[in-house]
Design an enzyme around this catalytic site. Sequence first.
Site, PDB file in Angstrom:
ATOM      1  N   ASP A   1       0.842  -1.196   0.000  1.00  0.00           N
ATOM      2  CA  ASP A   1       0.000   0.000   0.000  1.00  0.00           C
ATOM      3  C   ASP A   1       0.876   1.244   0.000  1.00  0.00           C
ATOM      4  O   ASP A   1       2.043   1.216   0.398  1.00  0.00           O
ATOM      5  CB  ASP A   1      -0.887   0.043   1.250  1.00  0.00           C
ATOM      6  CG  ASP A   1      -1.999  -0.995   1.215  1.00  0.00           C
ATOM      7  OD1 ASP A   1      -2.212  -1.615   0.159  1.00  0.00           O
ATOM      8  OD2 ASP A   1      -2.651  -1.180   2.261  1.00  0.00           O
TER       9      ASP A   1
ATOM     10  N   ASP B   1       0.837   4.640   1.932  1.00  0.00           N
ATOM     11  CA  ASP B   1       0.191   5.191   3.125  1.00  0.00           C
ATOM     12  C   ASP B   1       0.388   6.700   3.198  1.00  0.00           C
ATOM     13  O   ASP B   1       1.525   7.184   3.266  1.00  0.00           O
ATOM     14  CB  ASP B   1       0.769   4.532   4.383  1.00  0.00           C
ATOM     15  CG  ASP B   1       0.534   3.032   4.393  1.00  0.00           C
ATOM     16  OD1 ASP B   1      -0.636   2.624   4.403  1.00  0.00           O
ATOM     17  OD2 ASP B   1       1.522   2.280   4.385  1.00  0.00           O
TER      18      ASP B   1
END
Length: 223
Positions: free
Chosen positions: A142, A144
Amino acid sequence: MLSLQRHQLLRLRDSAWQRLLADTAHLAARPALTLWAHHGHPVVVSRQAPGLPADTPLAAGLPAPLSLGRARIALALRADEVLFVDAFPLAAEVLPTLGAPQRAGWQALCAQLDALEVPARVYGSHGWQQLTGLGYVRPGSDLDLLLPVSTHQQADAVVRVLAAAPAGLPRLDGELLWPDGAAVAWREWAAWRAGQVGALLVRRIDGVDLVEAWSCDPCLQSA
């Protein structure tokens, strides 16, 4: 006493690293601590215990890179061991951690956030890789984002930009950060504002609260 927020970074004095390396409680973490001490890499602020005396050790930590097993290493520091407080890289600065096909889309997203006057920063794998030059990003990591906002309208505008992010980017995760230090996952905020959930998880430096839509913390009251 330092005034700390979640996701802040701390740069430590050499004497702090010497103490940590000499502490037998950190034997298993010594390869990572040695690397951090040698290069002066930062550590990240962790959740602090609430309501404790000012001389209580600061909770911090570091995530080891992929080459050292990705272990999360918890540290207890004295306030006088902190040289200064630092921050994760701005969103535009993590461009080198992305694949070439993703970079134009990322630059476009950064420009949209800048237009909203949101100086987004990147933590997690992409943030640590940019900070240290070590390997953290894996396929599927991911991206972030820490997104400072001050109003409902600004938070909603940020969510619209993220929800319509260019195709091909990593999955965008992260938090909306309010001026008093309260943070809310942007996807949870979107669901709450859409009426899909009746409560919101608010994270602070010393804990979390489940805030109901009809009885919010002042910084989260409906506009």
